[in-house]
Design a protein around this motif. Structure first.
Motif, PDB file in Angstrom:
ATOM      1  N   LEU A 104       3.632  10.147  -6.912  1.00 41.45           N
ATOM      2  CA  LEU A 104       4.451  10.664  -7.978  1.00 41.45           C
ATOM      3  C   LEU A 104       3.898  10.697  -9.311  1.00 41.45           C
ATOM      4  N   ARG A 105       2.883   9.995  -9.661  1.00 40.44           N
ATOM      5  CA  ARG A 105       2.008  10.366 -11.060  1.00 40.44           C
ATOM      6  C   ARG A 105       1.573  11.481 -11.097  1.00 40.44           C
ATOM      7  N   LEU A 106       0.724  11.851  -9.595  1.00 40.97           N
ATOM      8  CA  LEU A 106       0.021  12.992  -9.653  1.00 40.97           C
ATOM      9  C   LEU A 106       0.892  14.475  -9.685  1.00 40.97           C
ATOM     10  N   SER A 107       2.207  14.295  -8.956  1.00 40.08           N
ATOM     11  CA  SER A 107       3.125  15.427  -8.877  1.00 40.08           C
ATOM     12  C   SER A 107       3.663  15.565 -10.435  1.00 40.08           C
ATOM     13  N   ASN A 108       3.747  14.657 -11.071  1.00 46.32           N
ATOM     14  CA  ASN A 108       4.013  14.699 -12.559  1.00 46.32           C
ATOM     15  C   ASN A 108       3.137  15.233 -13.324  1.00 46.32           C
ATOM     16  N   LYS A 109       1.749  14.827 -13.258  1.00 42.40           N
ATOM     17  CA  LYS A 109       0.703  15.227 -13.994  1.00 42.40           C
ATOM     18  C   LYS A 109       0.648  16.848 -13.760  1.00 42.40           C
ATOM     19  N   TYR A 110       0.632  17.189 -12.674  1.00 44.98           N
ATOM     20  CA  TYR A 110       0.383  18.725 -12.095  1.00 44.98           C
ATOM     21  C   TYR A 110       1.648  19.311 -12.200  1.00 44.98           C
ATOM     22  N   LEU A 169       1.103  -1.202   0.009  1.00 38.86           N
ATOM     23  CA  LEU A 169       0.156   0.061   0.091  1.00 38.86           C
ATOM     24  C   LEU A 169       0.948   1.167   0.164  1.00 38.86           C
ATOM     25  N   LEU A 170       1.912   1.313   0.888  1.00 35.91           N
ATOM     26  CA  LEU A 170       3.011   2.229   0.874  1.00 35.91           C
ATOM     27  C   LEU A 170       3.409   2.846  -0.671  1.00 35.91           C
ATOM     28  N   LEU A 171       3.739   1.682  -1.242  1.00 34.20           N
ATOM     29  CA  LEU A 171       4.357   1.610  -2.498  1.00 34.20           C
ATOM     30  C   LEU A 171       3.330   2.192  -3.567  1.00 34.20           C
ATOM     31  N   GLU A 172       2.319   1.663  -3.614  1.00 30.71           N
ATOM     32  CA  GLU A 172       1.319   2.065  -4.307  1.00 30.71           C
ATOM     33  C   GLU A 172       1.042   3.633  -4.200  1.00 30.71           C
ATOM     34  N   LYS A 173       0.789   4.172  -2.862  1.00 29.93           N
ATOM     35  CA  LYS A 173       0.587   5.373  -2.520  1.00 29.93           C
ATOM     36  C   LYS A 173       1.549   6.320  -3.144  1.00 29.93           C
ATOM     37  N   GLU A 174       2.787   5.882  -2.903  1.00 31.35           N
ATOM     38  CA  GLU A 174       4.166   6.602  -3.295  1.00 31.35           C
ATOM     39  C   GLU A 174       3.900   6.624  -4.966  1.00 31.35           C
ATOM     40  N   ASP A 175       3.747   5.784  -5.480  1.00 30.41           N
ATOM     41  CA  ASP A 175       3.699   5.938  -7.069  1.00 30.41           C
ATOM     42  C   ASP A 175       2.702   6.839  -7.497  1.00 30.41           C
ATOM     43  N   GLU A 176       1.294   6.585  -6.768  1.00 30.22           N
ATOM     44  CA  GLU A 176       0.149   7.461  -7.101  1.00 30.22           C
ATOM     45  C   GLU A 176       0.499   9.019  -6.749  1.00 30.22           C
TER      46      GLU A 176
END
Length: 99
Positions: free
Chosen positions: A93-99, A84-91
């Protein structure tokens, strides 16, 4: 004649679509089966890891089944939390890259 050819083309396209739908359903089913097998493998690996650690820590093999089961459950929970921690970190990162 052109109308008949058009009907044949439409019929072949419908058959191809049905085949694709069938294959898509099979792929989905197989993907779910693979996920389930991965979870089972992870549970088995966790159980084996805990049992190995317990056997290494004891001079005489005397195993308390309840204690082992509790350790296995705790290890599984720890593994879930790590995922779950890895998934949240990936999410994140994706959000920060998106915005």
């Amino acid at each position: 004649q052109t109308e008949q050819e058009l009907k044949e083309v439409v019929k072949r396209q419908e058959e191809k679509m049905l085949q694709l739908i069938d294959k898509s359903g099979e792929v989905t089913r197989l993907t779910e089966e693979v996920s389930q097998l991965k979870r089972s493998l992870q549970h088995a690996e966790t159980r084996a890891k805990v049992l190995w650690e317990e056997m290494q820590g004891q001079e005489k093999p005397k195993v308390d089944a309840d204690y082992i089961q509790e350790r296995v459950l705790l290890r599984q929970e720890l593994d879930k939390l790590r995922v779950l921690l890895l998934e949240k970190e990936d999410e994140k990162l994706r959000l920060s890259n998106k915005y």
